[in-house]
Design a protein around this motif. Structure first.
Motif, PDB file in Angstrom:
ATOM      1  N   LEU A 192       1.020  -1.092  -0.021  1.00 15.26           N
ATOM      2  CA  LEU A 192      -0.186  -0.077   0.051  1.00 15.26           C
ATOM      3  C   LEU A 192       0.872   1.298  -0.053  1.00 15.26           C
ATOM      4  N   GLN A 193       1.941   1.099   0.845  1.00 15.70           N
ATOM      5  CA  GLN A 193       2.885   2.611   0.863  1.00 15.70           C
ATOM      6  C   GLN A 193       3.489   2.660  -0.562  1.00 15.70           C
ATOM      7  N   TYR A 194       3.783   1.599  -1.050  1.00 13.72           N
ATOM      8  CA  TYR A 194       4.381   1.787  -2.575  1.00 13.72           C
ATOM      9  C   TYR A 194       3.550   2.367  -3.390  1.00 13.72           C
ATOM     10  N   SER A 195       2.131   1.952  -3.302  1.00 12.72           N
ATOM     11  CA  SER A 195       1.307   2.595  -4.201  1.00 12.72           C
ATOM     12  C   SER A 195       0.942   3.760  -4.075  1.00 12.72           C
ATOM     13  N   TYR A 196       0.789   4.257  -2.672  1.00 12.34           N
ATOM     14  CA  TYR A 196       0.379   5.370  -2.436  1.00 12.34           C
ATOM     15  C   TYR A 196       1.486   6.490  -2.850  1.00 12.34           C
ATOM     16  N   ASN A 197       2.699   6.090  -2.754  1.00 19.41           N
ATOM     17  CA  ASN A 197       4.030   6.849  -3.492  1.00 19.41           C
ATOM     18  C   ASN A 197       3.829   7.011  -4.971  1.00 19.41           C
ATOM     19  N   LYS A 198       3.200   6.156  -5.558  1.00 24.52           N
ATOM     20  CA  LYS A 198       3.266   6.164  -7.080  1.00 24.52           C
ATOM     21  C   LYS A 198       1.779   7.066  -7.354  1.00 24.52           C
ATOM     22  N   ILE A 199       0.962   6.952  -6.321  1.00 21.09           N
ATOM     23  CA  ILE A 199      -0.122   7.721  -6.777  1.00 21.09           C
ATOM     24  C   ILE A 199       0.208   9.125  -6.651  1.00 21.09           C
ATOM     25  N   PHE A 200       0.680   9.461  -5.352  1.00 22.16           N
ATOM     26  CA  PHE A 200       1.158  10.953  -5.175  1.00 22.16           C
ATOM     27  C   PHE A 200       2.261  11.812  -5.804  1.00 22.16           C
ATOM     28  N   THR A 201       3.181  10.739  -6.566  1.00 23.83           N
ATOM     29  CA  THR A 201       4.277  11.421  -7.129  1.00 23.83           C
ATOM     30  C   THR A 201       3.829  12.535  -8.239  1.00 23.83           C
ATOM     31  N   PRO A 202       4.365  13.779  -8.096  1.00 21.19           N
ATOM     32  CA  PRO A 202       3.944  14.718  -9.123  1.00 21.19           C
ATOM     33  C   PRO A 202       4.676  14.595 -10.510  1.00 21.19           C
ATOM     34  N   ASP A 203       3.582  14.738 -11.682  1.00 19.25           N
ATOM     35  CA  ASP A 203       3.841  14.490 -12.987  1.00 19.25           C
ATOM     36  C   ASP A 203       4.791  13.284 -13.326  1.00 19.25           C
ATOM     37  N   PRO A 204       4.316  12.391 -12.860  1.00 16.39           N
ATOM     38  CA  PRO A 204       5.188  10.941 -13.196  1.00 16.39           C
ATOM     39  C   PRO A 204       5.369  10.727 -14.761  1.00 16.39           C
ATOM     40  N   LEU A 205       6.393   9.922 -15.022  1.00 14.65           N
ATOM     41  CA  LEU A 205       6.384   9.296 -16.312  1.00 14.65           C
ATOM     42  C   LEU A 205       5.247   8.197 -16.545  1.00 14.65           C
ATOM     43  N   PRO A 206       4.728   7.734 -17.672  1.00 13.29           N
ATOM     44  CA  PRO A 206       3.854   6.796 -17.652  1.00 13.29           C
ATOM     45  C   PRO A 206       4.415   5.274 -17.258  1.00 13.29           C
ATOM     46  N   ILE A 251      -9.169   9.421 -19.200  1.00 17.96           N
ATOM     47  CA  ILE A 251      -8.593  10.657 -19.695  1.00 17.96           C
ATOM     48  C   ILE A 251      -6.990  10.690 -19.302  1.00 17.96           C
ATOM     49  N   VAL A 252      -6.894  10.237 -17.954  1.00 16.97           N
ATOM     50  CA  VAL A 252      -5.466  10.183 -17.541  1.00 16.97           C
ATOM     51  C   VAL A 252      -4.796   9.219 -18.266  1.00 16.97           C
ATOM     52  N   LYS A 253      -5.267   8.110 -18.514  1.00 16.78           N
ATOM     53  CA  LYS A 253      -4.363   7.059 -19.348  1.00 16.78           C
ATOM     54  C   LYS A 253      -4.155   7.518 -20.897  1.00 16.78           C
ATOM     55  N   TYR A 254      -5.287   7.822 -21.398  1.00 13.71           N
ATOM     56  CA  TYR A 254      -5.048   8.340 -23.152  1.00 13.71           C
ATOM     57  C   TYR A 254      -4.453   9.624 -23.316  1.00 13.71           C
ATOM     58  N   SER A 255      -4.265  10.384 -22.406  1.00 12.55           N
ATOM     59  CA  SER A 255      -3.647  11.657 -22.454  1.00 12.55           C
ATOM     60  C   SER A 255      -1.958  11.616 -22.152  1.00 12.55           C
ATOM     61  N   GLN A 256      -1.858  10.469 -21.910  1.00 14.55           N
ATOM     62  CA  GLN A 256      -0.014  10.247 -21.660  1.00 14.55           C
ATOM     63  C   GLN A 256       0.659   9.992 -23.057  1.00 14.55           C
ATOM     64  N   PRO A 257       1.809  10.422 -23.351  1.00 14.83           N
ATOM     65  CA  PRO A 257       2.521  10.766 -24.618  1.00 14.83           C
ATOM     66  C   PRO A 257       2.719   9.190 -24.996  1.00 14.83           C
ATOM     67  N   TYR A 258       3.020   8.468 -24.228  1.00 20.23           N
ATOM     68  CA  TYR A 258       2.995   6.709 -24.717  1.00 20.23           C
ATOM     69  C   TYR A 258       2.602   5.961 -23.705  1.00 20.23           C
ATOM     70  N   LYS A 259       2.685   4.490 -24.218  1.00 21.71           N
ATOM     71  CA  LYS A 259       2.324   3.721 -23.366  1.00 21.71           C
ATOM     72  C   LYS A 259       3.558   2.588 -23.237  1.00 21.71           C
ATOM     73  N   VAL A 260       3.417   1.986 -22.146  1.00 22.69           N
ATOM     74  CA  VAL A 260       4.589   1.054 -21.847  1.00 22.69           C
ATOM     75  C   VAL A 260       4.495  -0.304 -22.019  1.00 22.69           C
ATOM     76  N   GLU A 261       5.139  -1.079 -22.755  1.00 17.73           N
ATOM     77  CA  GLU A 261       5.224  -2.642 -22.680  1.00 17.73           C
ATOM     78  C   GLU A 261       6.658  -3.128 -22.260  1.00 17.73           C
ATOM     79  N   HIS A 262       6.664  -4.368 -22.161  1.00 20.54           N
ATOM     80  CA  HIS A 262       7.860  -5.021 -21.980  1.00 20.54           C
ATOM     81  C   HIS A 262       8.349  -5.992 -22.894  1.00 20.54           C
TER      82      HIS A 262
END
Length: 467
Positions: A192-206, A251-262
């Motif tokens: 949960l803490q790991y997830s909170y950090n990701k959610i509240f990171t300002p302007d994260p990369l995709p 909106i958030v998902k498709y506003s990103q400049p790119y999507k990430v795959e592996h």
């Protein structure tokens, strides 16, 4: 009657066994020899004092249904505007998607892209319809912006709403985890803490953003001994918003400049997003697919049971019957038995299936009135196959055909005449073509006065190859 006692394989359940000429012609029509056909055995169920038999053994179980009801048959149905059997939205044919791609209009300015998308507004699921309405409103003020640029106008407010929603779900999981043993609680808390950090990171990369799928996967891997509590936690996690059920997540998902795959080596691949992807994403959930009513995994298990002599599997349907449904509902159902799927959904699936059947009945009448007798006959067969399959596979779905069965003999008779006329016309055409070919290659022929003349076409042909 749903199915008659048929020796040679055919799907005409209103078939008259005394009409031997019709039976033999249809066996040839479907390309099935008597030695490789279904052999139907008596079933104890009856309707209208007529036996229903749909069980037998066939040599090529994988292609039997597909041979009679081809892709072309389903394409013809889709042109008539078929509703999704599970959700009731009107299905979008795949060819429409291909045409939009070829036109390339979705990457143009939004005023043009929305002009094409609006055609399908009534075909869309709720979130997609709401998104299209939002884009349409934004485009009126910003007609020269692309769809992706319009999404950016709403990104900040959408992200704030998305974070609020995600946080509430994670907080619920945090409270639920307090009843777990300390070591298990700490594992959940760490995630949960790991997830909170990701959610509240300002302007994260995709690739740095919180991922619902990733979170649920990690949650499943935590060894929680109390399986009831674990399932409750997972059920709460499934309520995390995603683009399929949240406009803000979309909106958030498709506003990103790119999507990430592996790739296979685990390396990150960045694939650019564009406005065409956004436009097609609105439509794709509603695109038509054919869903196997009975899960393929279960079907294969039944087939194996029959081969091993399991008598309980003998009276089950041996046809892999499919029904037209949307891509979204097909993926939701996956390998779930139809009655179990009905239990998981809030929508009235039995009512929607009946609505599709009603539409198919109307199309049968339409094709018959248009003189498309063979198409109408095939569709009548398909309707009866659907009715029988639901009878065998579901206790919740009861298909009502009204008085349709009374029309079937007339449809079959007209279809048989149409087929014979078509084959005769084809044979006459072939005979004429062969006759002309033979005449054109004679070295000599007579004119109207009986004088022998040389065939210049033959001479020219001979001079080229015989010198």
């Amino acid at each position: 009657m749903l199915v008659s006692k048929i020796q040679n394989f055919n799907f005409n359940y209103g078939y008259n066994p005394q009409n031997d000429r019709l039976r033999k012609t249809q066996s040839l029509q479907y390309g099935i020899s008597p030695l490789k056909s279904d052999t139907f055995v008596k079933n104890t169920q009856t309707i209208g004092n007529k036996d229903i038999s749909f069980n037998g053994t066939i040599s090529s179980i994988n292609t039997t249904f597909e041979t009679r009801f081809t892709k072309l048959f389903f394409k013809k149905l889709l042109r008539e505007g078929i509703p999704d059997a599970y959700s009731n939205i009107t299905l979008i044919p795949n060819k429409d998607i291909d045409e939009l791609k070829n036109l390339g209009v979705l990457n143009k300015k939004s005023s043009l892209a929305i002009k094409y998308l609006k055609v399908y507004k009534n075909n869309l699921f709720p979130v997609e319809k709401e998104m299209l309405s939002l884009l349409e409103t934004l485009s009126k003020k910003n007609p020269d912006l692309t769809l992706q640029e319009l999404l950016h106008l709403k990104l900040q407010s959408a992200e704030q709403s998305l974070i609020n929603h995600q946080s509430k779900v994670l907080n619920k999981i945090s409270l639920m985890s307090k009843t777990l043993p300390r070591n298990e609680f700490l594992e959940v808390r760490k995630l949960l803490q790991y997830s909170y950090n990701k959610i509240f990171t300002p302007d994260p990369l995709p690739e740095e953003r919180f991922g619902r799928k990733e979170f649920i996967g990690m949650l499943k891997r935590i060894p929680i001994t109390d399986q009831k509590t674990k399932q409750k936690i997972l059920n709460t996690a499934y309520k995390l918003p995603q683009s399929a059920d949240s406009v803000h997540a979309f909106i958030v998902k498709y506003s990103q400049p790119y999507k990430v795959e592996h790739n296979a080596n685990g390396e990150i691949i960045r694939i650019p997003r564009d406005s065409e992807e956004i436009g097609l994403r609105l439509l794709m959930p509603s695109v038509a697919t054919d869903d196997h009513i009975h899960p393929q995994k279960a079907f294969r298990e039944e087939e194996l049971a029959r081969k091993l002599g399991d008598k309980s599997a003998e009276n089950l349907s041996k046809l892999r019957v499919s029904i037209l449904t949307s891509k979204k509902m097909n993926e939701l159902k996956s390998d779930t038995p139809i009655d179990d799927f009905i239990e998981t959904q809030e929508i009235n699936i039995p009512e929607h299936i009946q609505h599709q059947i009603n539409k198919l009945l109307d199309i049968t009448d339409k094709w018959y009135n248009q003189g498309r007798y063979e198409d109408a006959n095939t569709l009548a067969d398909y309707i009866f196959v659907l009715q029988k399959e639901f009878e065998l596979r579901s206790s919740k779905i009861k298909v009502d055909l009204g008085k349709f069965e009374e029309k079937v003999p007339t449809i079959q008779e007209k279809a048989q005449i149409a087929r014979e006329n078509r084959l005769l016309k084809k044979e006459t055409k072939n005979t004429k073509r062969m006759s002309n070919a033979n005449n054109n290659h004679r070295e000599h022929y007579e004119d109207k006065n009986g004088h022998i003349l040389e065939n210049r076409k033959v001479l020219k042909h001979s001079s080229r190859f015989n010198q």
